[in-house]
Design an enzyme around this catalytic site. Structure first.
Site, PDB file in Angstrom:
ATOM      1  N   PRO A   2      39.855  66.753  70.741  1.00  0.00           N
ATOM      2  CA  PRO A   2      39.387  66.246  71.929  1.00  0.00           C
ATOM      3  C   PRO A   2      39.687  67.424  73.159  1.00  0.00           C
ATOM      4  O   PRO A   2      40.730  67.962  73.106  1.00  0.00           O
ATOM      5  CB  PRO A   2      40.180  64.997  72.364  1.00  0.00           C
ATOM      6  N   GLU A   3      38.796  67.963  73.804  1.00  0.00           N
ATOM      7  CA  GLU A   3      38.895  68.691  75.002  1.00  0.00           C
ATOM      8  C   GLU A   3      38.676  67.822  76.217  1.00  0.00           C
ATOM      9  O   GLU A   3      38.600  66.586  76.167  1.00  0.00           O
ATOM     10  CB  GLU A   3      37.777  69.698  74.783  1.00  0.00           C
ATOM     11  N   HIS A 104      48.195  53.622  60.674  1.00  0.00           N
ATOM     12  CA  HIS A 104      48.615  54.762  61.409  1.00  0.00           C
ATOM     13  C   HIS A 104      48.478  54.262  63.057  1.00  0.00           C
ATOM     14  O   HIS A 104      48.123  54.903  64.060  1.00  0.00           O
ATOM     15  CB  HIS A 104      47.203  55.709  61.765  1.00  0.00           C
ATOM     16  N   ARG A 123      46.941  62.026  62.138  1.00  0.00           N
ATOM     17  CA  ARG A 123      47.516  63.276  61.584  1.00  0.00           C
ATOM     18  C   ARG A 123      48.979  63.312  62.615  1.00  0.00           C
ATOM     19  O   ARG A 123      49.707  64.352  62.175  1.00  0.00           O
ATOM     20  CB  ARG A 123      46.779  64.403  61.952  1.00  0.00           C
ATOM     21  N   ARG A 166      44.065  91.654  82.284  1.00  0.00           N
ATOM     22  CA  ARG A 166      44.325  91.113  80.885  1.00  0.00           C
ATOM     23  C   ARG A 166      43.266  92.280  79.961  1.00  0.00           C
ATOM     24  O   ARG A 166      42.164  92.237  80.068  1.00  0.00           O
ATOM     25  CB  ARG A 166      43.801  89.767  80.711  1.00  0.00           C
TER      26      ARG A 166
END
Ligand SMILES: [Zn+2]
Length: 290
Positions: A2-3, A104, A123, A166
């Site tokens: 997920p973002e 889970h 996970r 950068r």
């Protein structure tokens, strides 16, 4: 994984189940997720009210009446599901996710009003912790974060300043959460495509009009994905999937070899390419993006 838009969708789905409700009981089915749970976590949660559910970058922040904040991160596979006793409730009041493998189910919150919130994470890359809300400015997860894409602090000039000096590719720089908060691999690819900027371009060359274009692309890509998540919530039938995991239509991500739709209104038709940068796939159009 997920973002920001997915986490925001999860937040909006959880709000009716959490905000304004007291936590009647908290059950932890193990001692840890990615990290150990904090000391006495279940006791510290029990009896307190969730006053507000906020989000910062990919962190969910439940503001508790006790003066603490419960910080939650979904990791790779974390998901929440909500069950309510009151089956007369109208669809849309809650988002019901199909039950996942209960082996889970790691954290179960019984909320006031007969609502059960379950955190499931096969996970276990997700994590939860508690901190004193008054000390947020020093919190190690939050203190270094850059601005949210939709905040007034995020702009072309901000990006140009953050990228100055950068030498890394812009793709890599945008994944740095100090530059902008909440972006991951998918939305970085999408934003660069939309801004017609090559993922290989060195970050320090992004300034002026180009930085402005990129800031607008980041903001629009994220806000459109949040809107898509919102419509998913409204239409949610409860058949499968969990809060916030939905299929988007991407322009670059995952489209290797497929026809480019033409970034920024260009006529293109060339195939989308994939390269690997820092071990992660980057999807882009070498024709549109420079
Ligand atoms: Zn193209």
């Amino acid at each position: 994984m997920p973002e920001l838009p997915e986490v925001e969708t999860v937040r909006r789905g959880l709000i009716p189940a959490m905000e304004g409700r007291r936590i009647v009981s908290a059950r932890l089915n193990r001692k840890d997720l990615r990290f150990a749970f904090p000391d006495r976590m279940a006791e510290r949660l029990t009896g307190t009210q969730v006053e507000r559910l906020d989000r910062r970058a990919k962190y969910l922040l439940a503001r508790l009446g006790s003066g603490e904040t419960l910080l939650m991160h979904l990791g790779m596979s974390g998901r929440f599901s909500i069950l309510a006793d009151d089956m007369a409730r109208q669809p849309g009041d809650f988002v019901y996710a199909a039950p996942a493998n209960p082996a889970h189910d790691h954290v179960v919150l019984e909320m006031e009003g007969g609502v059960t919130i379950t955190y499931n994470d096969p996970r276990r890359f997700g994590f939860m912790t508690l901190f004193d809300t008054a000390l947020e400015a020093q919190n190690p997860y939050l203190a270094q974060l850059g601005p949210e894409p939709d905040s007034n602090l995020f702009s072309g000039p901000h990006l140009a300043a953050a990228l100055k000096g950068r030498r890394s590719p812009i793709k890599t720089a945008l994944l740095d959460q100090r530059v902008v908060a909440g972006l991951g691999n998918i939305y970085v690819c999408e934003a660069l495509w939309r801004a017609r900027i090559s993922p290989r371009r060195l970050a320090h060359t992004i300034a002026g009009e180009r930085a402005e274009r990129l800031a607008v692309a980041v903001r629009n890509v994220i806000s459109e994905a949040i809107d898509a998540g919102g419509s998913t919530l409204r239409d949610y039938a409860g058949a499968d999937g969990a809060l916030g995991y939905f299929q988007h239509r991407f322009d670059a991500y995952g489209r290797e070899g497929e026809t480019c739709r033409g970034a920024g209104g260009r006529v293109c038709g060339k195939p989308v390419s994939r390269i690997v940068q820092q071990g992660r796939s980057t999807f882009f159009c070498p024709d549109c993006q420079r």
